[in-house]
Enzyme design. Structure first.
Site, short mmCIF file in Angstrom:
data_model
loop_
_atom_site.label_atom_id
_atom_site.label_comp_id
_atom_site.label_asym_id
_atom_site.label_seq_id
_atom_site.Cartn_x
_atom_site.Cartn_y
_atom_site.Cartn_z
N HIS B 173 23.19 -1.63 35.64
CA HIS B 173 23.52 -2.84 36.58
C HIS B 173 22.72 -4.08 36.12
CE1 HIS B 173 24.54 -4.63 40.56
NE2 HIS B 173 23.49 -5.13 40.40
N GLU B 174 21.46 -3.76 36.03
CA GLU B 174 20.46 -5.16 35.64
C GLU B 174 20.81 -5.55 34.24
OE1 GLU B 174 19.05 -6.49 37.84
OE2 GLU B 174 19.23 -4.74 39.33
N GLU B 258 27.64 -9.26 42.24
CA GLU B 258 27.02 -8.14 42.39
C GLU B 258 27.95 -7.07 41.90
OE1 GLU B 258 23.87 -6.98 42.89
OE2 GLU B 258 23.38 -9.08 42.75
#
Lengths: 195, 661
Positions: B173-174, B258
């Site tokens: 995700h990062e 996100e």
């Protein structure tokens, strides 16, 4: 006079647009080529780790000599297949041979893990734990590098085949590339350590 | 590697930048107006009554406006320059520690490997790794201006509580944030917000200055003081308003991103369970960075909410956890919840529902349990029930017989504790016939290896109800292994009501199956003996009949007593000599004593017969026997599980319900 200027501007815009497409094609192609080199790097790493693992566990697995020799043989086989394929990466049969050699190695490792389940002192040893983690990470890396290569090939192909881009691609001979299907889908997972 | 949609996402990120700038300028304009309004109100009495918009354009108004804009500008600039050193400045801001590339700590090594794997999968170079050691919550973020010199910071809680797959999901995700150019916007946003927040800090300062100087000297003009205090208060309020706008900006810009990053994570890892599991654990444990001072500044950059805020649904820069899990894969949330119910002790689940700070310790245990798949534990290892035995340091020397048929608070507490430790699904299974039957099989095989288990289960014949049902067994066996041997009998007793629902034929068949399982290894352990006797007693054909009293004095049953006490003496002491002494002491109560010799072995059949015989004693005579057995078991001040089970068995066979010791 006015129309000439407008015409020149239009032509300039079109040319710039085509140049941008060409540059994108080049960059996408180089990305997936780099992806292919990565796979090689990770396979190498895997081959290098295995002798360490065998060495570290030899003391505990005195009665499992057959498993250990099986692993080492599969590894040596894979190393030679890799060297072979590196000499001539375009050759399909060599890539196939590499694929099946790696497959055999994965099976031998799975067998090794199954056997080591019966030796709890083996799993408690810190060096062995570290090596197992490194090995499982390497399996992941091999898988991810193949995945990255395939993703790169896919982006390249999609871009290459879209409408205005395919003209440029045709003009400058950007060929279609095939994805790598080295192993079966189940082999993609790192050999599971627990049963 | 570039994914399809990579260019779209870059365009999306660029649109966000535009939005960000627009929102920021609007916020600055509004704040300037607000401060001017305050200035206008304060100075209105001094100057002539000018309408507001005229005042704005006067020298006072202009000065104030410029002052405000300058202040915000300086505040932002200072932080901008501070963070211009790159991502590592942000890492230092939160007090994170660098992880060396060749670290030897196994957890850090694992993180490093995971990050390197993700770098390969995404085509981004490996960022520098930092860890926030004092944070036990689960969170992570990336910072930096270009993908080449990015920095990834992970909390210590994430390293310890997440499994490898889940940690990989978070890292992926990062990485998607790095890939999509989110990082640069995020770092700039911290700087911009710093400027707005500075107003509030100045207001705070002015209030304090106003109060302190007032106390010290009388020479100051009282009104100027008051004015300063008022202005300070006003600035403080405006500062809070500014913070509100800042949060809104964060929220507007980051929520959509996100979800996109979650999707990219699944694309990189090809494993929705990883990031789904991580989000689930955060939902239980939370990602709040309680020990970090700038947590709220970075809220938009982190994996999940990093600071508690009021109006959280409005101002949250992340979508709610459940929504994120559903977006990753519909149905996964239900699956994760059911898995939790299957494995976790009931009380931990109920506590997590309330999520009180006091229960935080229980929650971290819960999350820790989730982190490592609990291996099959060997007999005698730590179990949650064991503590209730170990805690009884001074064993009550009051007669055991006096406790027959009584309930005291300790027993109650023990019972409640036991019930709470059972996973919810486990308990509900015990109340069904099928589950209870499988439990009986499970109790006999739970601590054997998998292959042996399968062998034994083959001995159980086919039968619609009594055959082996592997799916139920799979739910029961792990729980049995975890609860340990202390809980075996209590759990069996819980299952008795369901077992009594079987008709006589089924009961016989069940007993036969149990017998086969017990005989499989040609040895009868004490537990197996106790189990079979117990089941026989309660499920055999004459279980419900009243036993007529046949013997009215001890002389008639002396052989039986001898055998029983021999067994107990042996169980209650460690050595043959100790056993002899114990035996003689115990037999002393029945009129014989020094000339007794202990029987060496008591077979299972003999024991059963003994107990049947003793059961026909007159009730008034039974207490002494129980006391004698109890004496053997408790004379050394400790009650082992074996001893307890034996005691319980005897008491049960003699129809004397006995509370836990």
């Amino acid at each position: 006079m006015g129309t000439t200027v407008i015409g020149l501007i239009v032509v300039a815009v079109v040319v710039i647009y085509l140049v941008v497409i060409y540059n994108n094609l080049v960059s996408l192609r180089n990305q997936f080529k780099n992806g292919f080199a990565q796979i090689d790097v990770q396979l190498q790493r895997r081959h290098d780790l295995i002798p360490n693992l065998v060495e570290a566990t030899k003391g505990y697995l005195k009665h499992e000599k057959s498993t250990l020799t099986q692993v080492m043989e599969a590894r040596n086989n894979a190393v030679s297949a890799q060297k072979d394929a590196a000499k001539d990466p375009g050759d399909g049969t060599k890539i196939q041979r590499l694929g099946s050699a790696e497959n055999l190695l994965t099976k031998a490792l799975a067998n090794f893990y199954a056997v080591s389940e019966n030796y709890p002192e083996l799993k408690a040893n810190e060096t062995v734990q570290q090596l197992m983690e490194e090995l499982s990470s390497t399996e992941n890396r091999v898988a991810f590098s193949r995945q990255a290569y395939n993703d790169g090939v896919m982006s390249y192909n999609i871009f290459r085949e879209k409408f205005p881009n395919n003209i440029v691609a045709g003009l400058f001979a950007f060929k279609e590339t095939a994805q790598l299907q080295l192993e079966s889908p189940e082999a993609r997972q790192a050999p599971k350590v627990s049963f | 590697m570039a994914n399809p949609g990579f260019f779209e996402r870059q365009a999306h990120a660029r649109r966000n930048t535009g939005l960000l700038i627009f929102l920021f300028l609007t916020a600055v304009a509004l704040i300037t107006l607000a401060v001017c309004l305050v200035g206008y109100l304060v100075t209105r009495s001094q100057s002539s009554a000018l309408p507001f918009h005229h005042w704005l354009l006067s020298s006072h108004g202009l000065t104030t406006s410029i002052a405000v804009v300058l202040l915000i500008g300086i505040g932002s600039l200072v932080r901008w320059v501070d963070l211009a050193g790159g991502g590592s400045r942000v890492a230092k801001m939160v007090g994170a520690r660098l992880i060396e590339p060749d670290t030897s700590d196994p957890e850090e090594r694992k993180l490093r490997n995971i990050v390197e794997e993700m770098a390969i999968a995404s085509g981004v170079s490996v960022p520098e790794l930092y860890v926030m050691e004092s944070e036990t919550s689960i969170n992570a973020f990336v910072a930096g201006y270009t993908p080449g010199e990015a920095v990834m910071v992970v909390t210590h809680g994430a390293l310890t509580h997440l499994s490898r797959d889940e940690l990989q999901g978070v890292v992926a995700h990062e990485f998607s944030h790095i890939l999509n150019g989110d990082m640069r916007i995020n770092v700039r946003l911290i700087a911009l917000l710093a400027g707005i927040l500075m107003l509030g800090q100045i207001g705070h300062f002015m209030i304090r200055a106003g109060f302190y100087s007032g106390g010290r000297s009388r020479n100051r003009d009282g009104r100027a003081q008051a004015a300063m205090g008022l202005i300070g208060l006003a600035l403080l309020i405006i500062g809070y308003v500014g913070v509100f706008f800042g949060r809104l900006i964060q929220a507007a810009v980051s929520r959509q991103r996100e979800m996109l990053a979650d999707a990219s994570s699944v694309q990189f890892t090809r494993n929705p369970e990883g990031i789904g599991g991580a989000l689930f654990k955060i939902g239980i444990k939370s990602g709040y960075l309680d020990t970090t001072s700038h947590a709220s500044d970075m809220n938009h950059m982190c994996f999940s909410e990093s600071a508690r805020m009021k109006f959280s649904s409005l101002l949250a820069s992340h979508p709610p956890v459940n929504e994120r899990i559903n977006a990753i894969q519909p149905g996964m949330l239900a699956r994760l919840r059911s898995r939790l119910r299957d494995t976790e002790p009931d009380q931990n689940l109920r506590q997590s529902g309330q999520a009180q700070p006091a229960a935080r310790a229980g929650l971290s245990d819960l999350v820790n349990h989730l982190a490592e798949p609990s291996p099959l534990r060997r007999r005698g290892s730590s179990s949650p029930i064991r503590s209730s035995f170990a805690d009884n340091s001074p064993i009550e020397t009051t007669k055991l017989s006096s406790r027959v048929g009584t309930v005291n608070p300790q027993s109650e507490a023990f019972a409640v504790h036991l019930l709470n430790q059972l996973p919810a699904t486990f308990r509900s299974l015990l109340y069904t016939r099928a589950g209870a039957i499988q439990l009986c099989y499970g109790l006999l095989i739970y601590d054997l290896s998998q292959t042996t288990q399968r062998e034994r289960l083959q001995l159980v014949g086919p039968h619609p109800l009594l055959r082996v049902q592997q799916d139920l067994l799979d739910k029961l066996l792990p729980a049995l292994a975890k609860l340990g041997e202390d809980a075996r009998f209590p759990v069996l007793e819980l299952a008795m009501p369901a077992l009594r629902k079987l008709d006589p034929e089924e009961r016989e068949a069940l007993l036969a199956n149990i017998q086969r399982l017990v005989a499989a290894d040609n040895r009868v352990s004490l537990f197996e003996l106790a189990l079979t006797t117990f089941l026989d007693r309660h499920l055999s054909a004459d279980a419900e009949q009243v036993v007529p009293v046949k013997y009215r004095n001890y002389r008639q049953v002396l052989p039986a007593i001898r055998r029983l006490l021999s067994l107990f003496a042996r169980a209650g002491s460690g050595s043959p000599e100790g056993a002899d002494k114990l035996y003689r002491d115990a037999m002393a109560g029945f009129g014989t004593g020094s000339e007794e010799s202990r029987a060496e072995k008591v077979s299972m059949r003999e024991l059963r017969e003994t107990l049947e015989v003793l059961n026909r004693l007159s009730p008034l005579l039974k207490p002494a026997i129980i006391d004698a057995c109890g004496y053997c078991v408790t004379h050394d001040g400790r009650v082992e599980v074996r001893e307890y089970e034996l005691m319980r068995l005897v008491a049960d066979q003699l129809d004397c319900p006995m509370p836990p010791l």
